[in-house]
Write a protein that holds these residues in place. Structure first.
Motif, PDB file in Angstrom:
ATOM      1  N   TYR A 105      -6.716  -8.327   0.061  1.00  0.00           N
ATOM      2  CA  TYR A 105      -6.883  -7.033  -0.616  1.00  0.00           C
ATOM      3  C   TYR A 105      -6.704  -5.917   0.907  1.00  0.00           C
ATOM      4  O   TYR A 105      -7.691  -5.914   1.703  1.00  0.00           O
ATOM      5  N   ASN A 106      -5.547  -5.005   0.756  1.00  0.00           N
ATOM      6  CA  ASN A 106      -5.261  -4.253   1.568  1.00  0.00           C
ATOM      7  C   ASN A 106      -5.547  -2.773   1.360  1.00  0.00           C
ATOM      8  O   ASN A 106      -4.481  -2.355   0.347  1.00  0.00           O
ATOM      9  N   PHE A 107      -6.683  -2.155   1.977  1.00  0.00           N
ATOM     10  CA  PHE A 107      -6.892  -0.820   1.423  1.00  0.00           C
ATOM     11  C   PHE A 107      -6.374   0.045   2.455  1.00  0.00           C
ATOM     12  O   PHE A 107      -6.801   1.163   2.695  1.00  0.00           O
ATOM     13  N   SER A 108      -5.165  -0.105   3.151  1.00  0.00           N
ATOM     14  CA  SER A 108      -4.611   0.692   4.053  1.00  0.00           C
ATOM     15  C   SER A 108      -4.231   2.060   3.492  1.00  0.00           C
ATOM     16  O   SER A 108      -3.820   2.174   2.496  1.00  0.00           O
ATOM     17  N   ALA A 109      -4.405   3.075   4.198  1.00  0.00           N
ATOM     18  CA  ALA A 109      -3.884   4.532   3.946  1.00  0.00           C
ATOM     19  C   ALA A 109      -2.186   4.595   4.091  1.00  0.00           C
ATOM     20  O   ALA A 109      -1.672   5.562   3.283  1.00  0.00           O
ATOM     21  N   GLY A 110      -1.643   3.658   4.654  1.00  0.00           N
ATOM     22  CA  GLY A 110      -0.294   3.719   4.670  1.00  0.00           C
ATOM     23  C   GLY A 110       0.376   3.224   6.035  1.00  0.00           C
ATOM     24  O   GLY A 110      -0.358   3.636   6.952  1.00  0.00           O
ATOM     25  N   PRO A 111       1.331   2.346   6.145  1.00  0.00           N
ATOM     26  CA  PRO A 111       2.018   1.702   5.069  1.00  0.00           C
ATOM     27  C   PRO A 111       0.742   0.889   4.060  1.00  0.00           C
ATOM     28  O   PRO A 111      -0.129   0.666   4.998  1.00  0.00           O
ATOM     29  N   SER A 112       0.926   0.734   2.768  1.00  0.00           N
ATOM     30  CA  SER A 112       0.155   0.101   2.191  1.00  0.00           C
ATOM     31  C   SER A 112       0.627  -0.898   1.430  1.00  0.00           C
ATOM     32  O   SER A 112       1.930  -1.395   1.525  1.00  0.00           O
TER      33      SER A 112
ATOM     34  N   SER B 256       3.207  12.905  -0.766  1.00  0.00           N
ATOM     35  CA  SER B 256       3.131  11.528  -0.024  1.00  0.00           C
ATOM     36  C   SER B 256       2.465  10.406  -0.720  1.00  0.00           C
ATOM     37  O   SER B 256       2.760   9.407  -0.919  1.00  0.00           O
ATOM     38  N   SER B 257       1.106  10.774  -0.797  1.00  0.00           N
ATOM     39  CA  SER B 257       0.079   9.897  -1.198  1.00  0.00           C
ATOM     40  C   SER B 257      -0.535   9.954  -2.567  1.00  0.00           C
ATOM     41  O   SER B 257      -1.385   9.187  -3.013  1.00  0.00           O
ATOM     42  N   CYS B 258       0.411  10.351  -3.369  1.00  0.00           N
ATOM     43  CA  CYS B 258       0.011  10.460  -5.083  1.00  0.00           C
ATOM     44  C   CYS B 258       1.239  10.429  -5.918  1.00  0.00           C
ATOM     45  O   CYS B 258       0.799  10.512  -7.269  1.00  0.00           O
ATOM     46  N   ILE B 259       2.446  10.206  -5.263  1.00  0.00           N
ATOM     47  CA  ILE B 259       3.513  10.191  -6.012  1.00  0.00           C
ATOM     48  C   ILE B 259       3.637   9.135  -7.288  1.00  0.00           C
ATOM     49  O   ILE B 259       3.262   8.051  -6.991  1.00  0.00           O
ATOM     50  N   LEU B 260       3.729   9.457  -8.410  1.00  0.00           N
ATOM     51  CA  LEU B 260       3.749   8.372  -9.596  1.00  0.00           C
ATOM     52  C   LEU B 260       2.360   7.877  -9.794  1.00  0.00           C
ATOM     53  O   LEU B 260       2.191   6.648 -10.269  1.00  0.00           O
TER      54      LEU B 260
ATOM     55  N   GLN C  97       5.906   5.332   1.997  1.00  0.00           N
ATOM     56  CA  GLN C  97       4.900   4.077   2.493  1.00  0.00           C
ATOM     57  C   GLN C  97       3.715   3.992   1.957  1.00  0.00           C
ATOM     58  O   GLN C  97       2.948   3.230   2.152  1.00  0.00           O
ATOM     59  N   LYS C  98       3.429   4.995   1.093  1.00  0.00           N
ATOM     60  CA  LYS C  98       2.125   4.963   0.357  1.00  0.00           C
ATOM     61  C   LYS C  98       2.208   4.314  -1.127  1.00  0.00           C
ATOM     62  O   LYS C  98       1.544   3.406  -1.543  1.00  0.00           O
ATOM     63  N   ASN C  99       3.057   4.804  -1.834  1.00  0.00           N
ATOM     64  CA  ASN C  99       3.056   4.276  -3.332  1.00  0.00           C
ATOM     65  C   ASN C  99       4.321   4.064  -3.801  1.00  0.00           C
ATOM     66  O   ASN C  99       4.588   3.747  -4.720  1.00  0.00           O
ATOM     67  N   LEU C 100       5.372   3.838  -3.054  1.00  0.00           N
ATOM     68  CA  LEU C 100       6.818   3.804  -3.301  1.00  0.00           C
ATOM     69  C   LEU C 100       7.638   2.531  -2.687  1.00  0.00           C
ATOM     70  O   LEU C 100       8.490   1.911  -3.515  1.00  0.00           O
TER      71      LEU C 100
END
Ligand SMILES: *Cc1c(COP(=O)(O)O)cnc(C)c1O
Length: 366
Positions: free
Chosen positions: A5-12, A173-177, A194-197
């Motif tokens: 389980y990868n909890f990285s802030a980005g790339p995620s 960047s960190s909340c798109i969609l 690299q966060k959500n897409l």
């Protein structure tokens, strides 16, 4: 194979289904006998791929027809410069709301490029643990800039500032969609992928057509002019083809889970689990204030207040988490403690596993 389980802030983390599909198509995509990595960006094989990704962005985000979708490079950080260069052209003035590290960087870049910046609100007084509530913005600003989700501080706007006819620009960047968003309230939205897409390498820009100018600020390079990319369908030069292809797969996955509404439901389920646990814990606490909390990035501290001891405990927590199959939980140095980034692709089971580990750790260390 042992996936973590990868909890990285980005790339995620990316949805496992997407990674498997990419793997299956690695040597031969759609019967072309090539990987998307090897295709000419101008080929008939690639054209439907970029068109599909754009169509999905439009559909999932309900993008009005008078907005262009651009696939750019240079990350969200390059947008910090492109925005003032292309939008800061009437009064040369812009308003910024300072809510953390990325907001500060965006503001600094505008100043560097000669924009007269007014900081209309800031949450620096409380180490960026909340989102300031602002009244309607007025003035002759060319635009107002906000960071909608603050990845490092774990805060998020629960309202869209009213800027009247002044274009509102937001770093998403960190909340798109992660939940539905009314695109028509914004002049420009941008997000590093690299966060959500997608993997790193593409930046999505959604820009209202009237903000695409022939005449950016003097000296603006061709590559930093929105019109260059808008006129050429993001093909002025070689776009990040493979990343655009993966983004299409991620968006198809989002659609299969109910789109932005489906993501919202899933994300609140995860975030509520973690916040409820933190709020009821005597050992841990969340750092972001209620009413400003991100559902994507959740920083938290233990009750240890002595800096040296806290560092020791945090290191122990992070190390133990790795042993339990959970990675990238170290907090950002500006906040300390730990941070769990739980983007769209993080399954509910990942959050449940984290809470179980946290509980065990608290019992063993208090
Ligand atoms: C990660 C991030 C950035 C930086 O993105 P790059 O693509 O690395 O330039 C900017 N803003 C926010 C809110 C981020 O989360």
């Amino acid at each position: 194979m042992n996936r973590v389980y990868n909890f990285s802030a980005g790339p995620s983390c990316l949805p496992e289904e997407v990674l498997k599909e990419c793997a299956a198509e690695m040597l031969d995509c759609n019967g072309t006998g090539q990987s998307v990595m090897e295709m000419s960006h101008r080929s008939s094989a690639f054209k439907p791929i970029i068109e599909n990704t754009e169509r999905l962005v439009r559909r999932l985000m309900n993008v009005p027809d008078n907005y262009k979708i651009l696939f750019l490079q240079g990350g969200a950080s390059t947008q910090f410069a492109m925005i003032p260069l292309n939008l800061g052209i009437k009064s040369g003035k812009a308003a910024y709301i300072k809510t953390g590290v990325w907001a500060k960087k965006a503001e600094a870049e505008a100043k560097k490029l000669g924009i007269q910046v007014t900081e209309i609100a800031s949450s620096e007084d409380k180490n960026f643990t909340y989102i300031p509530k602002i009244e309607k913005v007025t003035g002759d600003y060319d635009y107002v800039h906000i960071t909608f989700n603050n990845t490092i501080m774990g805060t998020h706007y629960e309202y869209i500032p009213d800027t009247g006819s002044i274009p509102l620009v937001a770093d998403i960047s960190s909340c798109i969609l992660s939940e539905p968003l009314d695109v028509s309230k914004f002049g420009l939205l941008y997000a590093g992928a690299q966060k959500n897409l997608a993997p790193a390498g593409v930046t999505l820009v959604i820009i209202r057509e009237d903000l695409i100018t022939e005449t950016p600020r003097a000296g603006t390079p061709t590559m930093l002019t929105y019109k260059t990319h808008a006129d050429e369908g993001s093909m002025f030069n070689t776009p990040p083809c493979y990343t655009i292809y993966v983004m299409g797969k991620v968006l198809t996955w989002v659609e299969s889970k109910g789109g932005a509404e489906g993501m919202k439901k899933l994300n609140y389920e995860k975030a509520d689990l973690l916040y409820n646990y933190l709020d009821n814990s005597t050992y841990y606490h969340a750092t972001a204030e209620k009413g400003s909390r991100s559902i994507m990035n959740i920083p938290f501290l233990t009750k240890e207040t002595d800096a040296a001891k806290a560092k020791e405990i945090n290191d122990k927590f992070v190390k133990g988490a790795v042993a339990a199959g959970m990675v990238n939980l170290a907090g950002h140095r500006l906040v300390g403690g730990m941070r769990a980034s739980i983007y769209n692709a993080m399954p509910v089971d990942g959050v449940k596993a984290l809470i179980k580990y946290m509980d065990k750790f608290a019992k063993e260390n208090s």
